[in-house]
Design a protein around this motif. Structure first.
Motif, mmCIF file in Angstrom:
data_model
loop_
_atom_site.group_PDB
_atom_site.id
_atom_site.type_symbol
_atom_site.label_atom_id
_atom_site.label_comp_id
_atom_site.label_asym_id
_atom_site.label_seq_id
_atom_site.Cartn_x
_atom_site.Cartn_y
_atom_site.Cartn_z
ATOM 1 N N ALA A 1 19.824 57.388 -25.590
ATOM 2 C CA ALA A 1 19.672 55.955 -25.002
ATOM 3 C C ALA A 1 20.195 55.867 -23.420
ATOM 4 O O ALA A 1 20.944 56.729 -23.236
ATOM 5 N N GLN A 2 19.731 54.901 -22.748
ATOM 6 C CA GLN A 2 20.149 54.694 -21.452
ATOM 7 C C GLN A 2 20.476 53.228 -21.356
ATOM 8 O O GLN A 2 19.541 52.443 -21.714
ATOM 9 N N ASN A 3 21.278 52.868 -20.355
ATOM 10 C CA ASN A 3 21.141 51.409 -20.152
ATOM 11 C C ASN A 3 20.320 50.856 -19.423
ATOM 12 O O ASN A 3 20.136 51.404 -17.996
ATOM 13 N N TYR A 4 19.634 49.846 -19.685
ATOM 14 C CA TYR A 4 18.815 48.978 -18.696
ATOM 15 C C TYR A 4 18.400 47.864 -19.420
ATOM 16 O O TYR A 4 19.175 47.625 -20.722
ATOM 17 N N LEU A 5 17.930 46.731 -18.655
ATOM 18 C CA LEU A 5 17.619 45.307 -19.480
ATOM 19 C C LEU A 5 16.910 45.398 -20.893
ATOM 20 O O LEU A 5 15.694 46.068 -20.471
ATOM 21 N N GLY A 6 17.435 45.163 -21.723
ATOM 22 C CA GLY A 6 16.735 45.285 -23.040
ATOM 23 C C GLY A 6 17.063 46.518 -23.931
ATOM 24 O O GLY A 6 16.549 46.716 -25.016
ATOM 25 N N SER A 7 17.985 47.478 -23.373
ATOM 26 C CA SER A 7 18.223 48.526 -24.208
ATOM 27 C C SER A 7 19.035 48.350 -25.342
ATOM 28 O O SER A 7 19.125 49.036 -26.053
ATOM 29 N N ILE A 8 20.153 47.247 -25.491
ATOM 30 C CA ILE A 8 20.858 47.123 -26.464
ATOM 31 C C ILE A 8 19.801 46.645 -27.891
ATOM 32 O O ILE A 8 19.467 47.280 -28.918
ATOM 33 N N ASN A 9 18.811 46.005 -27.702
ATOM 34 C CA ASN A 9 17.890 45.700 -28.588
ATOM 35 C C ASN A 9 16.853 46.907 -28.921
ATOM 36 O O ASN A 9 16.690 47.116 -30.240
ATOM 37 N N HIS A 10 16.609 47.801 -28.124
ATOM 38 C CA HIS A 10 15.895 49.045 -28.337
ATOM 39 C C HIS A 10 16.682 49.879 -29.123
ATOM 40 O O HIS A 10 16.294 50.702 -30.113
ATOM 41 N N SER A 11 18.057 49.942 -28.638
ATOM 42 C CA SER A 11 18.917 50.837 -29.474
ATOM 43 C C SER A 11 19.167 50.370 -30.684
ATOM 44 O O SER A 11 19.121 51.280 -31.697
ATOM 45 N N LEU A 12 19.331 49.241 -31.218
ATOM 46 C CA LEU A 12 19.808 48.767 -32.359
ATOM 47 C C LEU A 12 18.431 48.583 -33.467
ATOM 48 O O LEU A 12 18.541 48.930 -34.426
ATOM 49 N N LEU A 13 17.315 48.558 -32.572
ATOM 50 C CA LEU A 13 16.012 48.586 -33.512
ATOM 51 C C LEU A 13 15.868 50.023 -34.095
ATOM 52 O O LEU A 13 15.568 50.279 -35.140
ATOM 53 N N THR A 14 16.126 51.175 -33.291
ATOM 54 C CA THR A 14 15.940 52.556 -33.387
ATOM 55 C C THR A 14 17.146 52.692 -34.477
ATOM 56 O O THR A 14 16.515 53.464 -35.380
ATOM 57 N N SER A 15 18.163 52.405 -34.314
ATOM 58 C CA SER A 15 19.305 52.722 -35.460
ATOM 59 C C SER A 15 19.104 52.100 -36.676
ATOM 60 O O SER A 15 19.309 52.852 -37.831
ATOM 61 N N ARG A 16 18.646 50.812 -36.903
ATOM 62 C CA ARG A 16 18.311 50.205 -37.880
ATOM 63 C C ARG A 16 17.081 50.741 -38.738
ATOM 64 O O ARG A 16 17.059 50.897 -39.791
ATOM 65 N N THR A 17 16.374 51.098 -37.757
ATOM 66 C CA THR A 17 14.741 51.511 -38.435
ATOM 67 C C THR A 17 15.410 52.928 -39.159
ATOM 68 O O THR A 17 14.796 53.337 -40.229
ATOM 69 N N LEU A 18 16.091 53.952 -38.394
ATOM 70 C CA LEU A 18 16.377 55.088 -39.069
ATOM 71 C C LEU A 18 17.478 54.873 -40.425
ATOM 72 O O LEU A 18 17.226 55.755 -41.435
ATOM 73 N N LYS A 19 18.330 53.985 -40.141
ATOM 74 C CA LYS A 19 19.277 53.791 -41.491
ATOM 75 C C LYS A 19 18.414 53.300 -42.648
ATOM 76 O O LYS A 19 18.423 53.593 -43.782
ATOM 77 N N ALA A 20 17.178 52.373 -42.218
ATOM 78 C CA ALA A 20 16.675 51.790 -43.448
ATOM 79 C C ALA A 20 15.675 52.897 -44.096
ATOM 80 O O ALA A 20 15.326 52.632 -45.369
#
Length: 214
Positions: free
Chosen positions: A134-153
């Motif tokens: 991950a890298q910090n940019y506008l919208g990166s929190i959303n992209h990061s948590l979507l990624t992590s939740r998809t992997l977890k699911a």
């Protein structure tokens, strides 16, 4: 053999640099199964140029596609189709001497490889453990948590996060919200060379060794 799949929260977040550092840290083999875009060289060439250890083998891509686009589109433009089972078969033929194979993905989890298969499906077929870049940019929190939740699911085993670029406190919150550990941070560098990768690899080695044992 541990297959470590390096995926990103999007494109251009530092996957290749992180892949080089993880490969160096573990003296692992490296493999980029699908390369889209050949004009400026390949990620395999880049990683190979940044490694110092004498153990790593950089394996040839299963697919080399000229157009720098989504793999399914690049393949379509060349009149071919990416077969995920061919990639799995190629992976089964790789026997790294270190016991570890670092696999670099293209883009993020839902990048399509063909009409029906996404990068996430390939990770599952390869039975790989994942490092999220991950890298910090506008919208990166959303992209990061979507990624992590998809992997977890989907029940994908995740080793943790590696952040690249300038530090931002967002990364601490992403780690906490995702419940996946922080493995490291690769800082922004004016000069990226083998010496820089060696230095970052030294910092990553103990934590990677620890999570791979657990």
């Amino acid at each position: 053999m541990a297959r470590i799949f390096v995926t990103g929260i999007g494109t251009g977040v530092g996957k290749t640099m992180v892949s080089a550092c993880v490969t160096e840290a573990l003296s692992a083999d490296y493999w980029k199964p699908v390369q889209s875009g050949l004009e400026d060289g390949t990620d395999t060439n880049t990683v190979q140029s940044l490694l110092s250890n004498a153990t790593t083998v950089c394996h040839p891509e299963a697919y080399r596609l000229r157009e720098p686009a989504s793999p399914h589109l690049s393949a379509r433009l060349e009149g071919t189709r990416i077969d995920e089972m061919l990639i799995v078969s190629a992976a089964n033929g790789i026997r790294p001497s270190s016991g570890h194979l670092v696999i670099e993905g293209a883009g993020g989890l839902l990048v399509p490889l063909n009409e029906n298969v996404f990068t996430l499906d390939l990770i599952l077929a390869l039975q790989a453990q994942v490092i999220i870049v991950a890298q910090n940019y506008l919208g990166s929190i959303n992209h990061s948590l979507l990624t992590s939740r998809t992997l977890k699911a989907c029940g994908v085993p995740v080793l943790g996060w590696i952040f690249s670029g300038e530090f931002h406190s967002n990364q601490d919150e992403i780690v906490r919200w995702s419940e996946y550990p922080l493995l490291g941070h690769i800082p922004q560098a004016q000069r990226v060379d083998a010496a820089f990768v060696r230095e970052q690899a030294r910092g990553l080695n103990p934590v990677l060794a620890s999570v791979l044992r657990s």
